[in-house]
Design a protein around this motif. Structure first.
Motif, PDB file in Angstrom:
ATOM      1  N   VAL A 185       4.319  10.936   3.591  1.00 27.06           N
ATOM      2  CA  VAL A 185       4.800   9.417   3.720  1.00 27.06           C
ATOM      3  C   VAL A 185       3.631   8.742   3.901  1.00 27.06           C
ATOM      4  CG1 VAL A 185       6.071   7.790   5.027  1.00 27.06           C
ATOM      5  CG2 VAL A 185       7.268   9.912   4.350  1.00 27.06           C
ATOM      6  N   ASP A 186       2.661   9.227   4.839  1.00 29.95           N
ATOM      7  CA  ASP A 186       1.445   8.046   5.107  1.00 29.95           C
ATOM      8  C   ASP A 186       0.625   7.998   3.925  1.00 29.95           C
ATOM      9  OD1 ASP A 186       2.236   7.744   7.805  1.00 29.95           O
ATOM     10  OD2 ASP A 186       1.296   9.312   8.562  1.00 29.95           O
ATOM     11  N   THR A 187       0.439   9.064   3.383  1.00 36.84           N
ATOM     12  CA  THR A 187      -0.476   8.848   2.018  1.00 36.84           C
ATOM     13  C   THR A 187       0.153   7.928   0.982  1.00 36.84           C
ATOM     14  OG1 THR A 187      -1.486  11.049   2.276  1.00 36.84           O
ATOM     15  CG2 THR A 187      -1.636  10.258  -0.069  1.00 36.84           C
ATOM     16  N   ALA A 188       1.523   8.321   0.957  1.00 36.16           N
ATOM     17  CA  ALA A 188       2.225   7.470  -0.180  1.00 36.16           C
ATOM     18  C   ALA A 188       2.174   5.881   0.166  1.00 36.16           C
ATOM     19  CB  ALA A 188       3.769   7.701  -0.312  1.00 36.16           C
ATOM     20  N   ALA A 189       2.126   5.451   1.502  1.00 36.64           N
ATOM     21  CA  ALA A 189       2.477   4.114   2.005  1.00 36.64           C
ATOM     22  C   ALA A 189       1.026   3.502   1.883  1.00 36.64           C
ATOM     23  CB  ALA A 189       2.602   4.266   3.503  1.00 36.64           C
ATOM     24  N   ARG A 190      -0.093   4.271   2.012  1.00 40.18           N
ATOM     25  CA  ARG A 190      -1.298   3.887   1.843  1.00 40.18           C
ATOM     26  C   ARG A 190      -1.562   3.376   0.300  1.00 40.18           C
ATOM     27  NH1 ARG A 190      -2.906   8.086   5.447  1.00 40.18           N
ATOM     28  NH2 ARG A 190      -3.614   9.058   3.459  1.00 40.18           N
ATOM     29  N   LEU A 191      -1.392   4.572  -0.510  1.00 40.32           N
ATOM     30  CA  LEU A 191      -1.718   4.251  -1.929  1.00 40.32           C
ATOM     31  C   LEU A 191      -0.644   2.764  -2.363  1.00 40.32           C
ATOM     32  CD1 LEU A 191      -1.450   7.962  -3.381  1.00 40.32           C
ATOM     33  CD2 LEU A 191      -3.408   6.158  -3.252  1.00 40.32           C
ATOM     34  N   VAL A 192       0.395   2.862  -2.191  1.00 42.55           N
ATOM     35  CA  VAL A 192       1.241   1.744  -2.782  1.00 42.55           C
ATOM     36  C   VAL A 192       0.719   0.434  -2.261  1.00 42.55           C
ATOM     37  CG1 VAL A 192       3.116   3.143  -3.404  1.00 42.55           C
ATOM     38  CG2 VAL A 192       3.439   2.009  -1.208  1.00 42.55           C
ATOM     39  N   ALA A 193       0.571   0.363  -0.769  1.00 47.87           N
ATOM     40  CA  ALA A 193       0.129  -0.850  -0.226  1.00 47.87           C
ATOM     41  C   ALA A 193      -1.416  -1.268  -0.687  1.00 47.87           C
ATOM     42  CB  ALA A 193      -0.062  -0.482   1.536  1.00 47.87           C
ATOM     43  N   HIS A 194      -2.232  -0.153  -1.103  1.00 51.44           N
ATOM     44  CA  HIS A 194      -3.427  -0.548  -1.530  1.00 51.44           C
ATOM     45  C   HIS A 194      -3.465  -1.398  -2.927  1.00 51.44           C
ATOM     46  CE1 HIS A 194      -7.645  -0.178  -2.715  1.00 51.44           C
ATOM     47  NE2 HIS A 194      -7.245   0.223  -3.827  1.00 51.44           N
ATOM     48  N   THR A 195      -2.118  -1.069  -3.602  1.00 53.26           N
ATOM     49  CA  THR A 195      -1.979  -1.701  -4.805  1.00 53.26           C
ATOM     50  C   THR A 195      -1.387  -2.958  -4.773  1.00 53.26           C
ATOM     51  OG1 THR A 195      -1.775   0.415  -6.033  1.00 53.26           O
ATOM     52  CG2 THR A 195      -0.862  -1.446  -7.279  1.00 53.26           C
ATOM     53  N   TRP A 196      -0.569  -3.206  -3.845  1.00 51.96           N
ATOM     54  CA  TRP A 196       0.377  -4.562  -3.277  1.00 51.96           C
ATOM     55  C   TRP A 196      -0.774  -5.220  -2.924  1.00 51.96           C
ATOM     56  CZ3 TRP A 196       5.124  -6.533  -2.822  1.00 51.96           C
ATOM     57  CH2 TRP A 196       6.083  -5.504  -3.017  1.00 51.96           C
ATOM     58  N   HIS A 197      -1.960  -4.998  -2.161  1.00 48.61           N
ATOM     59  CA  HIS A 197      -2.894  -5.898  -1.636  1.00 48.61           C
ATOM     60  C   HIS A 197      -4.019  -6.173  -2.631  1.00 48.61           C
ATOM     61  CE1 HIS A 197      -6.396  -6.963   0.826  1.00 48.61           C
ATOM     62  NE2 HIS A 197      -5.561  -7.351   1.820  1.00 48.61           N
ATOM     63  N   ARG A 198      -4.302  -5.389  -3.566  1.00 50.96           N
ATOM     64  CA  ARG A 198      -5.246  -5.730  -4.461  1.00 50.96           C
ATOM     65  C   ARG A 198      -4.306  -6.753  -5.403  1.00 50.96           C
ATOM     66  NH1 ARG A 198      -9.773  -3.190  -5.829  1.00 50.96           N
ATOM     67  NH2 ARG A 198      -9.544  -3.715  -7.755  1.00 50.96           N
ATOM     68  N   THR A 199      -3.142  -6.604  -5.631  1.00 51.53           N
ATOM     69  CA  THR A 199      -2.459  -7.543  -6.627  1.00 51.53           C
ATOM     70  C   THR A 199      -2.521  -9.027  -5.993  1.00 51.53           C
ATOM     71  OG1 THR A 199      -1.135  -5.739  -7.394  1.00 51.53           O
ATOM     72  CG2 THR A 199      -0.229  -8.081  -7.679  1.00 51.53           C
ATOM     73  N   PHE A 200      -2.319  -9.093  -4.782  1.00 53.06           N
ATOM     74  CA  PHE A 200      -1.723 -10.413  -4.168  1.00 53.06           C
ATOM     75  C   PHE A 200      -2.835 -11.188  -3.417  1.00 53.06           C
ATOM     76  CE2 PHE A 200       2.141  -8.408  -4.347  1.00 53.06           C
ATOM     77  CZ  PHE A 200       2.817  -9.360  -5.516  1.00 53.06           C
ATOM     78  N   PHE A 201      -4.056 -10.109  -3.069  1.00 52.83           N
ATOM     79  CA  PHE A 201      -5.032 -10.747  -2.111  1.00 52.83           C
ATOM     80  C   PHE A 201      -6.401 -10.583  -2.559  1.00 52.83           C
ATOM     81  CE2 PHE A 201      -1.255  -9.955   0.623  1.00 52.83           C
ATOM     82  CZ  PHE A 201      -1.076 -11.137   1.119  1.00 52.83           C
ATOM     83  N   THR A 202      -6.818 -10.145  -3.734  1.00 50.78           N
ATOM     84  CA  THR A 202      -7.978  -9.706  -4.543  1.00 50.78           C
ATOM     85  C   THR A 202      -8.051 -10.559  -5.732  1.00 50.78           C
ATOM     86  OG1 THR A 202      -7.610  -7.845  -5.216  1.00 50.78           O
ATOM     87  CG2 THR A 202      -8.552  -7.787  -3.011  1.00 50.78           C
TER      88      THR A 202
END
Length: 203
Positions: A185-202
């Protein structure tokens, strides 16, 4: 659907039946589950079961409604401020959702099966996603003033991210036996959150 029970005993019985239904749907899937299986699991007569739910579709709808609300509540960041630490908040929110999804992966697998055979569950699935999308889109605009992403409406971008999380959770957890390796779960959360963050904040 039968009327909601009004007595404490009636509500306890209904909750007991929902829990029994959850166990049966998780074990047998939606298509193969039978009301007789639920009655046996709950140790109640068929007549008693039908006093609370007219068919397995109504029973499963209640199982999913309960789980949907729990998933919605779990996908909120409480320890990280979305304003000052959006990346941390995204990891926390996705971890909450994915953790609960993983715990209920058998029910979620049955839900996806149901959505492919019953229009009612297609609509519930869409409503579940839209609640998450609406909440994040509103927070994005209120907290960060973001209404556009890559030249398009931020809600569309949010919907794409929500679909990514849904499908990732299904592949990694609900269908884990078909995946090449286990995903925690921790790996999954980091991976999808990374994509969310790049989409909206970079940029």
């Amino acid at each position: 659907m039968p009327a909601e029970p009004t007595t404490p005993k009636g509500r306890r019985t209904r909750d007991h039946l929902v829990n029994a239904g959850r166990a049966v749907f998780a074990r047998n899937g939606y298509v193969d589950a039978r009301m007789s299986d639920v009655a046996e699991e709950a140790d109640i007569s068929m007549g008693g079961l039908y006093r609370y739910f007219k068919n397995k579709e109504d029973l499963f709808a209640q199982v999913i409604e309960d789980l949907h609300q729990r998933l919605y509540d779990a996908s909120v960041a409480r320890d990280h401020d979305f304003r000052t630490d959006p990346h941390g908040a995204l990891i926390e929110a996705n971890r909450g959702y994915l953790s609960l999804y993983n715990e209920n992966r058998d029910v979620m697998r049955a839900f996806i099966q149901a959505a492919h055979v019953e229009d009612r569950f297609q609509q519930i699935w869409r409503h579940m996603r839209e609640r998450h999308v609406d909440r994040f889109t509103a927070a994005l605009e209120k907290v960060h003033g973001i209404t556009q992403v890559a030249g398009t409406n931020a809600r569309l971008a949010t919907e794409s991210m929500a679909c990514m999380v849904e499908q990732s959770a299904y592949v990694w957890f609900a269908k884990a036996e078909d995946h090449l390796s286990a995903v925690d779960v921790d790996t999954a959360a980091r991976l999808v959150a990374h994509t969310w963050h790049r989409t909206f904040f970079t940029d």
